[in-house]
Enzyme design. Structure first.
Site, mmCIF file in Angstrom:
data_model
loop_
_atom_site.group_PDB
_atom_site.id
_atom_site.type_symbol
_atom_site.label_atom_id
_atom_site.label_comp_id
_atom_site.label_asym_id
_atom_site.label_seq_id
_atom_site.Cartn_x
_atom_site.Cartn_y
_atom_site.Cartn_z
ATOM 1 C CE LYS A 186 -11.949 -48.840 50.525
ATOM 2 N NZ LYS A 186 -10.501 -49.051 50.575
HETATM 3 C C1 LIG Z 1 -10.013 -49.247 52.199
HETATM 4 C C2 LIG Z 1 -10.418 -49.909 53.447
HETATM 5 C C3 LIG Z 1 -10.012 -49.455 54.711
HETATM 6 C C4 LIG Z 1 -9.010 -48.358 54.896
HETATM 7 O O1 LIG Z 1 -9.295 -47.199 54.243
HETATM 8 P P1 LIG Z 1 -8.139 -46.070 54.119
HETATM 9 O O2 LIG Z 1 -8.901 -44.864 53.710
HETATM 10 O O3 LIG Z 1 -7.196 -46.563 53.079
HETATM 11 O O4 LIG Z 1 -7.504 -45.942 55.444
HETATM 12 C C5 LIG Z 1 -10.485 -50.080 55.821
HETATM 13 N N1 LIG Z 1 -11.320 -51.115 55.737
HETATM 14 C C6 LIG Z 1 -11.728 -51.607 54.559
HETATM 15 C C7 LIG Z 1 -12.677 -52.744 54.531
HETATM 16 C C8 LIG Z 1 -11.278 -51.024 53.376
HETATM 17 O O5 LIG Z 1 -11.678 -51.536 52.214
#
Ligand SMILES: *Cc1c(COP(=O)(O)O)cnc(C)c1O
Length: 373
Positions: A186
């Site tokens: 992210k």
């Molecule tokens: C990465 C992501 C998640 C989940 O995030 P985690 O921290 O891995 O649980 C949920 N929704 C979207 C759209 C994502 O890109």
């Protein structure tokens, strides 16, 4: 030439030193760094209460519980997202109700949401795919009309904004939840981690109990448990990374914008037949990903392999989730959401991360043109 991954975190030496300090401090799980990270996130979100989590999945699960979602309820979301969005709904014994995407934004089609609302609908879970925010004005008009809670899945849109205001500040009159992810891919990361921005009418202490085994501690050293909580707390090790990352957010987002602009410039020059570029939103998006749709006749597997051979990593975000076996068993079928299926079948994520060089963009675009020719 070195391998170019589709993404890679940028962690500075100051942050690495801060992690070392935590490790030497003797306190490595949730403690002062988590509280400092929460305070910094809260400041970013206009002073709203924020609690850190071990993942966005955990944050969304707790948000839905706090929104009153339980067995038999329905939650509306998009089929074109990370499967976590529908999985958390199932975890709570509720039913994910999917609404097809808008072909232009690739986000949930807000024009179709009203018709999907039933007496069982408890919440809307919109997703800002690739960092492009769902239209907050239309979203909250719908939520208000139907009296629904919103849990914004802003996993990909940290650093993005809507009409000049950061995602995370309230667009739902203080009644909305916002969930962020700090997974390694992210825009800012804690390795694994997430955060939940809380509505004004939700008790942050209850959120904390749901985060950690339902435990409530008293000043005399005793404790009680009156609600079932999970094990969803963030560590101070992770929070130290997050604090270092947060300082770089503005620079990261600016760099992502520059790289996205370069992609558009090169692709416009190359004019590759049948290649669909992403929506060119430089006002709201944080450019979490630069995703193109391959021409309908193209073989994505072969394309990814050919890019790999040229030293370029490609991601797929995401296959439409209703086509996964688990969701097929729940009754979803191919053809249910044709626009999500088309995008899910043709989408590729090209490399885009702050440490990338300008020349890398040209290299990627030229490789795409050569392979598709
Ligand atoms: C990465 C992501 C998640 C989940 O995030 P985690 O921290 O891995 O649980 C949920 N929704 C979207 C759209 C994502 O890109």
């Amino acid at each position: 030439m070195s391998f170019l991954p589709f993404t890679r975190p940028t962690i500075d030496e100051e942050t690495i030193a801060a992690v070392g300090e935590v490790l030497r401090s003797g306190w490595i799980t949730s403690g002062p760094r988590v509280r400092a990270f929460e305070a910094a996130l809260s400041e970013y979100c206009g002073g709203r209460p924020v609690r850190a989590f071990s993942s966005a999945t955990a944050a969304m699960e707790v948000a839905l519980r706090l929104a009153g979602v339980g067995p038999g309820d329905e939650v509306i979301t998009t089929p074109l997202t990370w499967v976590a969005c529908a999985n958390v709904v199932l975890t709570l014994g509720a039913r994910p109700v999917l609404v097809d995407i808008d072909a232009a934004t690739r986000n949930i089609d807000l024009a179709l949401v009203g018709a999907a609302v039933t007496a069982k609908t408890r919440a809307l879970l919109p997703v800002d795919l690739a960092g492009l925010p769902v239209d907050r004005d239309r979203l909250y008009a719908i939520a208000q009309r139907h009296g629904l809670r919103v849990v914004e899945d802003a996993a990909q849109s940290f650093g993005a904004s809507w009409r000049g205001r950061p995602i995370g500040t309230s667009f739902g009159q203080g009644r909305d939840f916002v969930s962020f992810s700090f997974h390694a891919n992210k825009n800012i990361t804690t390795g694994e981690g997430g955060a939940l921005v809380l509505p004004d009418d939700i008790d942050p202490d209850l959120c904390e109990r749901l985060r950690l085994q339902g435990v409530e501690r008293f000043p005399d050293g005793t404790m009680d448990v009156d609600v079932l909580g999970g094990k969803f707390n963030l560590t101070d090790i992770a929070a130290a990374i997050g604090l270092g990352q947060l300082k770089r957010l503005e620079a990261f987002t600016a760099r992502r914008h520059e790289l996205a602009r370069r992609y558009f410039e090169h692709f416009h020059r190359l004019a590759i037949p049948g290649l669909e570029l992403p929506p060119a939103d430089f006002e709201n998006s944080n450019w979490h990903m630069y995703q193109v749709l391959l021409p309908d006749h193209a073989d994505r597997g072969a394309f990814i392999k050919a890019m790999q051979e040229r030293g370029i990593g490609i991601g797929v975000h995401y296959p439409a989730l209703h086509l996964f076996s688990l969701y097929r068993r729940l009754g979803f079928e191919p053809g249910d959401f044709p626009r999500a299926e088309r995008v899910g079948g043709q989408t590729v994520t090209l490399p885009l991360f702050p440490a990338m060089h300008d020349a890398d963009v040209e290299r990627v675009c030229d490789a795409v043109a050569e392979i598709l020719e």
